[in-house]
Design a protein around this motif. Structure first.
Motif, mmCIF file in Angstrom:
data_model
loop_
_atom_site.group_PDB
_atom_site.id
_atom_site.type_symbol
_atom_site.label_atom_id
_atom_site.label_comp_id
_atom_site.label_asym_id
_atom_site.label_seq_id
_atom_site.Cartn_x
_atom_site.Cartn_y
_atom_site.Cartn_z
ATOM 1 N N TYR A 1 0.811 -1.214 0.000
ATOM 2 C CA TYR A 1 0.000 0.000 0.000
ATOM 3 C C TYR A 1 0.853 1.277 0.000
ATOM 4 O O TYR A 1 0.322 2.360 -0.181
ATOM 5 N N PRO B 1 -3.696 0.427 5.563
ATOM 6 C CA PRO B 1 -4.951 0.034 6.180
ATOM 7 C C PRO B 1 -4.812 -0.078 7.691
ATOM 8 O O PRO B 1 -3.843 -0.645 8.193
ATOM 9 N N ALA C 1 -13.952 -7.510 1.887
ATOM 10 C CA ALA C 1 -13.457 -6.340 1.144
ATOM 11 C C ALA C 1 -14.356 -5.127 1.389
ATOM 12 O O ALA C 1 -13.864 -4.010 1.604
ATOM 13 N N HIS D 1 -13.984 -3.828 4.934
ATOM 14 C CA HIS D 1 -12.677 -3.179 5.064
ATOM 15 C C HIS D 1 -12.744 -1.750 4.507
ATOM 16 O O HIS D 1 -12.332 -0.793 5.161
ATOM 17 N N ALA D 2 -13.288 -1.653 3.291
ATOM 18 C CA ALA D 2 -13.371 -0.335 2.653
ATOM 19 C C ALA D 2 -14.276 0.601 3.461
ATOM 20 O O ALA D 2 -13.952 1.779 3.660
ATOM 21 N N LEU E 1 -12.535 1.878 6.508
ATOM 22 C CA LEU E 1 -11.579 2.953 6.213
ATOM 23 C C LEU E 1 -12.297 4.274 5.958
ATOM 24 O O LEU E 1 -11.713 5.343 6.123
ATOM 25 N N ALA F 1 -8.152 -12.615 -3.637
ATOM 26 C CA ALA F 1 -7.050 -11.942 -4.323
ATOM 27 C C ALA F 1 -6.241 -11.124 -3.334
ATOM 28 O O ALA F 1 -5.019 -11.036 -3.405
ATOM 29 N N ALA F 2 -6.975 -10.542 -2.338
ATOM 30 C CA ALA F 2 -6.271 -9.750 -1.335
ATOM 31 C C ALA F 2 -5.383 -10.627 -0.485
ATOM 32 O O ALA F 2 -4.256 -10.294 -0.154
ATOM 33 N N ARG G 1 -2.022 -11.695 -1.959
ATOM 34 C CA ARG G 1 -0.934 -10.742 -2.163
ATOM 35 C C ARG G 1 0.094 -10.816 -1.052
ATOM 36 O O ARG G 1 -0.230 -11.130 0.052
#
Lengths: 141, 274
Positions: B13, B19, B56, B59-60, B63, B270-271, B274
């Motif tokens: 990030y 995050p 996801a 999480h978003a 934030l 996908a997260a 990583r």
């Protein structure tokens, strides 16, 4: 208190109407621009028809996606996990078109009926009712 | 469930936007939703996909300053039910009690004995927790190991003794047998829980609790043998074996219960990759 009660009733009625068209509105919102679930809920709420929570929108997305009307693509984010961005499939576009036509027909038919029902003055309506009663032979007082 | 920030995440990030750690409320909410979907028999692949979406989005939203309750509502079960209903699943089953076993046992009994409950549902609840499958697999694997051990351990120990290792020979043989026994049982437990979730967590906890149970049960069994004059009477043997196997079974059940109360590990997204 009286005004608050009416307002709450109106809000409930509005929610009732919206519940039946939420999936159509969601398809229309995605047709304007693809988006992820949280963003779509925000955009739907900004339309001004009423509040659309994530808790309402996400289950609809799950159903529409399961029906093959939505496609999804993972878009990486700089702020967290990759998010699913939803777009219409070909079937989704044709479904949106079909549902929109159905809605237009229903809306026109409903509007015509409501206008004809509310256009008659009360006097005329009572006169017509009594005339109907006479022709059908119903007892009158 | 949710992936806490790690150094890899920080690198990914960059320095400007990192995050923030997610609150436990998010983990707990997703865990309750996942349990409910499991109870409603949503397939694991579907559950994993839905949960990765939720992770996801939560999480978003977090934030952006939106709490899980503000996003999902205060009733996660209702949210889970709405998603399941939209996907065509029957959501008339009552939600499970928050803790399955053992602290909330009276509550669980009350729930299972409720008027709306049905035998099929009770069977499904037991199977979704996997206690029966776990014990059956562990029992079969343990029995196979014991039979094999009866044939192998004594001759090998004797052979090592004769090689000149002395008393260390049988000791090494027994230690190896205990290691093989534990490994085979844990592998069997892991395989028996396939498709039920939290299998790996159950095995890691069992790997800790089973030796602990042996530390308690073996001296007790030896004590029983000593008190009885190392009798070969069936009652004494049953008591000794029962102590060891009973405490081992309890440790497995406790490991499973412990794992079920923990938030599920992150699904393969996908997260997470990583």
């Amino acid at each position: 208190m009286r005004r608050m009660a009416i307002s709450a009733d109106d809000a409930e009625r509005r929610q009732h109407f919206l519940r039946g068209t939420a999936d159509l509105l969601l398809l229309a919102t995605i047709a304007r621009a693809p988006g992820h679930a949280y963003e779509l809920a925000t955009r739907l709420s900004d339309v001004g028809l009423g509040p659309f929570s994530y808790g309402t929108v996400y289950p609809l997305i799950a159903r529409l996606r399961s029906a093959g009307l939505l496609s999804e693509a993972a878009h990486p984010s700089t702020r967290g996990p990759a998010r699913k961005v939803y777009d219409l499939t070909a079937a989704g576009r044709s479904t949106l078109q079909r549902w929109s036509q159905q809605w237009q027909h229903l809306h026109q038919a409903t509007s015509s009926y409501l206008e004809s029902s509310t256009a008659d003055p009360p006097g005329d309506r009572s006169h017509r009712d009594s005339a109907d009663a006479t022709t059908t032979g119903s007892p009158t007082c | 469930m949710l992936t806490p920030p790690t150094p890899e995440h920080d690198d990914q990030y960059g320095d400007q936007l990192k995050p923030a750690p997610l609150p436990m409320a998010v983990h707990a909410a997703l865990h309750r939703i996942e349990q409910r979907w499991d109870q409603l028999r949503l397939p694991q692949a579907l559950r994993a996909r839905l949960l990765s979406d939720l992770e996801a989005d939560l999480h978003a939203a977090y934030l952006d300053g939106v709490t899980p309750h503000a996003l999902l509502g205060t009733d996660e079960i209702a949210f889970a039910d709405e998603v399941a209903a939209q996907l065509g699943y029957d959501t008339r089953q009552p939600p499970p009690p928050p803790v399955v076993w053992p602290p909330a046992l009276p509550q669980a009994i009350q729930w299972r004995a409720g008027p709306l409950d049905a035998p099929a549902r009770r069977a499904h609840d037991a199977s979704s927790a996997g206690y029966g499958r776990l014990l059956l697999a562990a029992g079969l694997a343990g029995a196979a190991c014991v039979l094999l051990g009866l044939v192998v351990v004594f001759p090998v120990g004797r052979w090592l003794y004769d090689l000149g290792l002395g008393g260390a020979g049988p000791l090494l043989t027994y230690a190896a047998f205990v290691g093989v026994f534990t490994t085979v049982v844990l592998v069997a437990v892991h395989r028996s829980l396939h498709g039920l979730g939290q299998a790996r967590e159950t095995v890691t906890r069992a790997a800790v609790l089973m030796p602990c149970s042996a530390v308690i049960s073996l001296p007790l069994a030896v004590y029983v043998g000593w008190v009885s004059g190392y009798s070969w009477r069936p009652a004494v043997l049953i008591a000794e074996i029962g102590l060891v196997l009973g405490l081992a079974a309890l440790s497995l059940l406790a490991a499973r219960s412990w794992a079920l109360r923990e938030p599920p590990r992150p699904v393969a997204t996908a997260a997470g990759a990583r």
